[in-house]
Scaffold this motif. Structure first.
Motif, mmCIF file in Angstrom:
data_model
loop_
_atom_site.group_PDB
_atom_site.id
_atom_site.type_symbol
_atom_site.label_atom_id
_atom_site.label_comp_id
_atom_site.label_asym_id
_atom_site.label_seq_id
_atom_site.Cartn_x
_atom_site.Cartn_y
_atom_site.Cartn_z
ATOM 1 N N MET A 1 -48.670 9.128 -25.839
ATOM 2 C CA MET A 1 -48.227 7.736 -25.748
ATOM 3 C C MET A 1 -48.269 7.293 -24.281
ATOM 4 O O MET A 1 -47.899 8.055 -23.388
ATOM 5 N N VAL A 2 -48.696 6.051 -24.044
ATOM 6 C CA VAL A 2 -48.807 5.561 -22.669
ATOM 7 C C VAL A 2 -47.926 4.331 -22.494
ATOM 8 O O VAL A 2 -48.103 3.326 -23.182
ATOM 9 N N ALA A 3 -46.978 4.437 -21.574
ATOM 10 C CA ALA A 3 -46.044 3.348 -21.277
ATOM 11 C C ALA A 3 -46.442 2.645 -19.987
ATOM 12 O O ALA A 3 -47.158 3.203 -19.144
ATOM 13 N N SER A 4 -45.966 1.431 -19.822
ATOM 14 C CA SER A 4 -46.210 0.699 -18.585
ATOM 15 C C SER A 4 -45.645 1.466 -17.401
ATOM 16 O O SER A 4 -44.464 1.838 -17.397
ATOM 17 N N PRO A 5 -46.446 1.701 -16.363
ATOM 18 C CA PRO A 5 -45.925 2.430 -15.202
ATOM 19 C C PRO A 5 -44.817 1.659 -14.482
ATOM 20 O O PRO A 5 -43.903 2.274 -13.920
ATOM 21 N N ASP A 6 -44.895 0.320 -14.499
ATOM 22 C CA ASP A 6 -43.833 -0.471 -13.881
ATOM 23 C C ASP A 6 -42.519 -0.291 -14.641
ATOM 24 O O ASP A 6 -41.446 -0.178 -14.040
ATOM 25 N N TRP A 7 -42.608 -0.278 -15.962
ATOM 26 C CA TRP A 7 -41.409 -0.073 -16.777
ATOM 27 C C TRP A 7 -40.853 1.339 -16.574
ATOM 28 O O TRP A 7 -39.634 1.525 -16.472
ATOM 29 N N LEU A 8 -41.728 2.341 -16.507
ATOM 30 C CA LEU A 8 -41.266 3.715 -16.271
ATOM 31 C C LEU A 8 -40.483 3.806 -14.961
ATOM 32 O O LEU A 8 -39.429 4.451 -14.892
ATOM 33 N N ALA A 9 -41.006 3.158 -13.925
ATOM 34 C CA ALA A 9 -40.324 3.189 -12.638
ATOM 35 C C ALA A 9 -38.972 2.497 -12.728
ATOM 36 O O ALA A 9 -37.967 2.991 -12.185
ATOM 37 N N ALA A 10 -38.921 1.368 -13.428
ATOM 38 C CA ALA A 10 -37.652 0.646 -13.577
ATOM 39 C C ALA A 10 -36.661 1.447 -14.411
ATOM 40 O O ALA A 10 -35.463 1.491 -14.102
ATOM 41 N N ALA A 11 -37.147 2.107 -15.480
ATOM 42 C CA ALA A 11 -36.263 2.902 -16.343
ATOM 43 C C ALA A 11 -35.724 4.122 -15.607
ATOM 44 O O ALA A 11 -34.623 4.589 -15.902
ATOM 45 N N ALA A 12 -36.483 4.645 -14.657
ATOM 46 C CA ALA A 12 -35.994 5.766 -13.862
ATOM 47 C C ALA A 12 -34.799 5.351 -13.022
ATOM 48 O O ALA A 12 -33.891 6.156 -12.767
ATOM 49 N N GLU A 13 -34.771 4.079 -12.596
ATOM 50 C CA GLU A 13 -33.647 3.556 -11.830
ATOM 51 C C GLU A 13 -32.509 3.088 -12.718
ATOM 52 O O GLU A 13 -31.339 3.172 -12.357
ATOM 53 N N ASP A 14 -32.855 2.568 -13.894
ATOM 54 C CA ASP A 14 -31.861 2.024 -14.825
ATOM 55 C C ASP A 14 -32.120 2.597 -16.214
ATOM 56 O O ASP A 14 -32.903 2.048 -16.988
ATOM 57 N N PRO A 15 -31.474 3.709 -16.579
ATOM 58 C CA PRO A 15 -31.741 4.379 -17.858
ATOM 59 C C PRO A 15 -31.485 3.519 -19.090
ATOM 60 O O PRO A 15 -31.980 3.861 -20.168
ATOM 61 N N THR A 16 -30.739 2.425 -18.954
ATOM 62 C CA THR A 16 -30.539 1.564 -20.125
ATOM 63 C C THR A 16 -31.860 0.970 -20.599
ATOM 64 O O THR A 16 -31.989 0.592 -21.765
ATOM 65 N N LEU A 17 -32.846 0.907 -19.702
ATOM 66 C CA LEU A 17 -34.161 0.363 -20.079
ATOM 67 C C LEU A 17 -34.918 1.297 -21.010
ATOM 68 O O LEU A 17 -35.927 0.894 -21.601
ATOM 69 N N ASN A 18 -34.458 2.541 -21.158
ATOM 70 C CA ASN A 18 -35.083 3.450 -22.121
ATOM 71 C C ASN A 18 -34.968 2.918 -23.542
ATOM 72 O O ASN A 18 -35.691 3.374 -24.435
ATOM 73 N N GLN A 19 -34.057 1.983 -23.763
ATOM 74 C CA GLN A 19 -33.889 1.371 -25.078
ATOM 75 C C GLN A 19 -34.799 0.154 -25.255
ATOM 76 O O GLN A 19 -34.812 -0.457 -26.320
ATOM 77 N N GLN A 20 -35.555 -0.232 -24.225
ATOM 78 C CA GLN A 20 -36.361 -1.455 -24.251
ATOM 79 C C GLN A 20 -37.803 -1.135 -23.856
ATOM 80 O O GLN A 20 -38.259 -1.479 -22.774
ATOM 81 N N PRO A 21 -38.550 -0.453 -24.714
ATOM 82 C CA PRO A 21 -39.858 0.083 -24.348
ATOM 83 C C PRO A 21 -40.921 -0.977 -24.085
ATOM 84 O O PRO A 21 -40.908 -2.062 -24.679
ATOM 85 N N VAL A 22 -41.857 -0.628 -23.195
ATOM 86 C CA VAL A 22 -42.982 -1.506 -22.852
ATOM 87 C C VAL A 22 -44.260 -0.686 -22.922
ATOM 88 O O VAL A 22 -44.455 0.257 -22.149
ATOM 89 N N GLY A 23 -45.134 -1.032 -23.861
ATOM 90 C CA GLY A 23 -46.388 -0.304 -24.024
ATOM 91 C C GLY A 23 -47.569 -1.240 -24.159
ATOM 92 O O GLY A 23 -47.546 -2.379 -23.678
ATOM 93 N N THR A 24 -48.614 -0.764 -24.840
ATOM 94 C CA THR A 24 -49.807 -1.576 -25.104
ATOM 95 C C THR A 24 -49.941 -1.891 -26.586
ATOM 96 O O THR A 24 -50.953 -2.438 -27.014
ATOM 97 N N GLY A 25 -48.940 -1.523 -27.396
ATOM 98 C CA GLY A 25 -49.083 -1.483 -28.842
ATOM 99 C C GLY A 25 -49.116 -2.814 -29.553
ATOM 100 O O GLY A 25 -48.982 -3.889 -28.939
ATOM 101 N N PRO A 26 -49.261 -2.773 -30.880
ATOM 102 C CA PRO A 26 -49.423 -3.981 -31.684
ATOM 103 C C PRO A 26 -48.165 -4.838 -31.768
ATOM 104 O O PRO A 26 -48.233 -6.005 -32.162
ATOM 105 N N PHE A 27 -47.013 -4.261 -31.401
ATOM 106 C CA PHE A 27 -45.762 -5.011 -31.421
ATOM 107 C C PHE A 27 -45.073 -4.894 -30.067
ATOM 108 O O PHE A 27 -45.246 -3.916 -29.339
ATOM 109 N N VAL A 28 -44.288 -5.920 -29.757
ATOM 110 C CA VAL A 28 -43.557 -5.997 -28.499
ATOM 111 C C VAL A 28 -42.069 -5.833 -28.806
ATOM 112 O O VAL A 28 -41.560 -6.431 -29.762
ATOM 113 N N PHE A 29 -41.392 -5.031 -27.999
ATOM 114 C CA PHE A 29 -39.961 -4.846 -28.193
ATOM 115 C C PHE A 29 -39.232 -6.183 -28.124
ATOM 116 O O PHE A 29 -39.480 -6.999 -27.235
#
Length: 599
Positions: free
Chosen positions: A237-265
């Motif tokens: 699975m490939v996630a947005s690198p910007d989102w990964l960096a933000a989630a590393a600083e704010d773990p609550t973002l782990n609940q709000q995924p950002v990818g390339t997929g057919p649906f958006v969180f």
């Protein structure tokens, strides 16, 4: 010893989940990666020219099936777009709109594929938001997906080149590049849990190299002929690198995924509803549904009732009684899958009493296999002796799970107690049995097991919420646990659950914490073989070695039913970007990009 009794709650058995990595890993895993074809490389001796391996094809490479995925998977009355007409023989085009409501067996701790423990419910939700680099074809091949190609670039299969497709963006507008793939890989390596699925198999220096904007190369410690299979799992699975960096600083973002997929969180309330909405700019084509809502319902009876009552449009379940009810209802479309994943009692071989093989063997011998299979399997989930179903080419017919011998179990327990009296009471071994949050069915399972085990063991029961159960097992804070794993047609992706190097000081993906150098050598030799037939002997030997170690007591082959109401269309219409039909489900995981609502 005082035996605590199970709480008699109203919930039925929850998932016997495993980490996606333990499943990729385990099944889960895990995530469900599958077998690959036997075709040898076209330029195996040339380290400069890339070679398509194991059915992961470039645009010029045909995909050839190795073995039908239908072994163990039954698609019953699932309506495809080509089957749908207006009564006059004309095909009805997919209808756009509507929200599909899907009932899950449980929730998960987060939806970050580089850090989260994604069991089957987690992978189901995550795969609406994330795409994987490869995918599982309907015929069992691993085929390119986000990747345009995956190729071996050396003669010994230790270096692989991945080229990502052009023009794809993440939901936050970040472009998909080789650097983005590397950011995901680096995040996996840094993760305490996910990293154990990666770090032991790559060199400390230079495990990946960005060649250009779309090309990345991976260097491995040992040859790996089936590397592309891993890229169809959580590890792909490939996630947005910007989102990964933000989630590393704010773990609550782990609940709000950002990818390339057919649906958006869209929104998430844990243990309530997770909602994703259509990605109008999905690179993979049209998405028909407006939204998908996931609702965790642990009680299997309730989960089935909400489908029968029309309160949800689909569900997944492993409960044999529920599977029987769903298959008996003409209004339900069923995809029944037992191609992988077994239910078993897993023993912690690194701590008393099961650091002693006598205690492990005694528990196996005391297990009432026939009663369990009759009363829990109900003739729907088949008895399991090993990590392969009989239809698998890797199945070892000589391996039989021992059990139903309480007298022999008691004799072994007496030997153990004579040497370790502090671990026993009244001539029986003291043990704690841990399992995920359950209820009526779970209590029945435990009572059936205890009826046999009581001949040689004093059993305390520890019933935990599923996410706590996973954490306790991975940390080794258990003695015996009910588990589900090995859900892959390509068994090499189960190496994390079996090898010495995935046993950490704290966290361990090898749940039994049992180390066998001989087993490791067999696994590494198997994964280095291009020809699937050459891998069979190794895996049959591994299965025998597992049986002799008494670290797993196999009970039944997990039977997954991914069920949908009669108004659902297109469940099995998924295709790759190159037009290759893809598998409808992998164990308990469904995809939703091709689905539409008819009325």
């Amino acid at each position: 010893m005082t035996r605590s009794r199970l709480p008699r709650t109203t919930t039925a058995i929850a998932a016997l989940a495993c980490l996606a990595l333990v499943a990729a890993a385990c099944g889960g895993g895990s995530s469900g990666s599958d077998s690959a074809p036997e075709d040898p490389p076209t330029a195996a001796g040339d380290v400069d020219e890339p070679t398509a391996i194991d059915g992961v094809a470039t645009s010029d490479t045909p995909v050839v099936a190795e073995a039908p995925v239908s072994e163990g998977q039954i698609i019953e009355d699932v309506v495809r777009a080509s089957d749908t007409d207006d009564g006059a023989g004309d095909e009805i085009s997919p209808v756009r709109g509507g929200t599909l409501r899907f009932a899950l067996e449980a929730d998960v701790d987060g939806l970050n594929p580089t850090t989260s423990s994604l069991s089957a419910p987690g992978r189901t939700m995550a795969l609406t938001v994330f795409d994987t680099l490869t995918a599982v074809g309907a015929d069992g091949n691993i085929v390119p997906y986000l990747a345009e190609s995956v190729e071996s670039v050396d003669g010994d299969l230790t270096r692989w080149r991945v080229v990502v497709r052009e023009g794809i963006t993440f939901h936050d507008g970040t472009p998909l590049t080789a650097q983005a793939v590397q950011a995901n890989f680096d995040a996996q390596l840094a993760s305490p849990i996910v990293g154990l699925a990666q770090r032991p198999f790559y060199p400390a220096e230079g495990p990946s190299t960005v060649v250009d904007e779309r090309t990345i190369e991976f260097s491995m410690l040992e040859p790996n002929a089936v590397f592309p299979a891993w890229l169809a799992t959580q590890l792909g699975m490939v996630a947005s690198p910007d989102w990964l960096a933000a989630a590393a600083e704010d773990p609550t973002l782990n609940q709000q995924p950002v990818g390339t997929g057919p649906f958006v969180f869209d929104s998430r309330s844990q243990d309530s509803v997770t909602r994703v909405v259509r990605n109008p700019n999905w690179w993979g084509g049209d998405v028909h549904l407006d939204a998908v809502e996931f609702r965790p319902i642990q009680d299997t009876s309730t989960r089935a009732d909400v489908l029968f009552n029309g309160d949800v449009d689909g569900l997944h379940t492993i409960d044999p009684a529920t599977v029987g009810d769903l298959r008996d209802d003409d209004s339900v479309q069923n995809i029944v899958d037992e191609t992988g994943q077994e239910q078993f009692v897993q023993l912690n071989a690194a701590a008393p009493p099961f650091d002693d093989v006598r205690a492990r063997k005694a528990l196996a011998l005391a297990t009432p296999l026939q009663n369990y299979r009759d009363l829990i399997g109900l003739g729907i989930a088949r008895g399991a002796d090993q990590m392969f179903i009989p239809e698998s080419g890797f199945y070892n017919a000589d391996v039989v799970q021992q059990g139903d011998d309480p007298a022999a179990a008691a004799a072994l327990a007496a030997q153990y107690c004579a040497d370790v009296p502090e671990g026993c009471f009244d001539g029986r071994i003291n043990v704690e049995f841990q399992f995920p949050a359950a209820g009526v069915v779970g209590a029945r399972q435990a009572d059936i097991l205890d009826a046999g085990w009581s001949a040689a063991f004093n059993v305390d029961f520890d019933e935990l919420a599923q996410d706590q159960h996973i954490v306790q097992t991975v940390l080794g804070l258990y003695q015996a646990t009910l588990w589900r794993g090995f859900g892959s047609l390509e068994p090499a992706t189960s190496r994390n659950a079996l090898m010495c190097r995935t046993i950490g000081e704290g966290i361990s993906l090898n749940g039994t914490r049992y180390c066998s150098q001989a087993r490791d050598a067999l696994i590494l030799d198997a994964q280095a073989q291009l020809d699937r037939a050459a891998r069979v002997a190794n895996w049959q030997a591994i299965v025998q070695e597992m049986n002799d170690a008494y670290t797993h007591i196999f009970l039944v082959h997990t039977i997954w039913d991914n069920a949908f109401s009669e108004s659902i269309r297109g469940v099995c219409d998924r295709t790759s970007p190159d037009g290759i039909p893809l598998r409808c489900v992998v164990n308990g995981v469904s995809w939703f990009d091709s689905i539409w609502l008819n009325g």
